[in-house]
Design an enzyme around this catalytic site. Structure first.
Site, PDB file in Angstrom:
ATOM      1  N   HIS A 114       0.893  -1.213  -0.039  1.00  0.00           N
ATOM      2  CA  HIS A 114       0.000  -0.024   0.032  1.00  0.00           C
ATOM      3  C   HIS A 114       0.875   1.174  -0.038  1.00  0.00           C
ATOM      4  CE1 HIS A 114       0.826  -0.940   4.344  1.00  0.00           C
ATOM      5  NE2 HIS A 114       0.852   0.571   4.296  1.00  0.00           N
ATOM      6  N   ARG A 115       0.211   2.464  -0.184  1.00  0.00           N
ATOM      7  CA  ARG A 115       0.880   3.566  -0.025  1.00  0.00           C
ATOM      8  C   ARG A 115      -0.192   4.309   0.885  1.00  0.00           C
ATOM      9  NH1 ARG A 115      -1.086   7.391  -4.668  1.00  0.00           N
ATOM     10  NH2 ARG A 115      -2.120   6.004  -5.985  1.00  0.00           N
TER      11      ARG A 115
END
Length: 123
Positions: free
Chosen positions: A45-46
């Site tokens: 993820h970011r």
């Protein structure tokens, strides 16, 4: 893009003392650590807002980063190395040694809405 920084360390015959002071560009609101990892990848993820500072305080692991225009792998294998991960850095962590402890300092409290799980297209 993510950036490795050296943490100030004092060494004498008694051992080492590593200091995290005035080196992360944010106020620390959350600390968590990852350990006991099998062959799995973590992360994936970011963030919309959260900046992170990752330190493998024991053992080693690898962190992959992709900010949409460049990608890189970072080996964290010393407790005096810190990887600053920007919100736009989509990242995964893998290759944890059995004794690895990855500590992460975060600029924001946990918020499920801050996560973006969709990876960037190929760089």
């Amino acid at each position: 893009m993510a950036q490795l920084i050296d943490l100030k360390t004092f060494t004498d015959k008694r051992g080492n003392l590593t200091v995290i002071e005035k080196v992360v560009p944010f106020d620390i609101k959350r600390i968590f650590y990852i350990y006991g990892v099998d062959e799995s990848k973590r992360g994936g993820h970011r963030h919309k807002q959260t900046i992170q500072a990752a330190i493998c305080i024991q053992g080693s692991c690898r962190i992959y980063n992709n900010n949409g225009s460049s990608e890189a792998y970072f080996e964290l294998n010393r407790p005096d190395k810190c990887l600053l991960i920007q919100p736009e850095d989509w990242h995964t962590m893998d290759q944890f040694t059995p004794d690895a402890i990855l500590m992460v300092l975060a600029s924001e409290y946990f918020d499920a809405n801050d996560y973006i799980f969709e990876p960037y297209s190929a760089v």
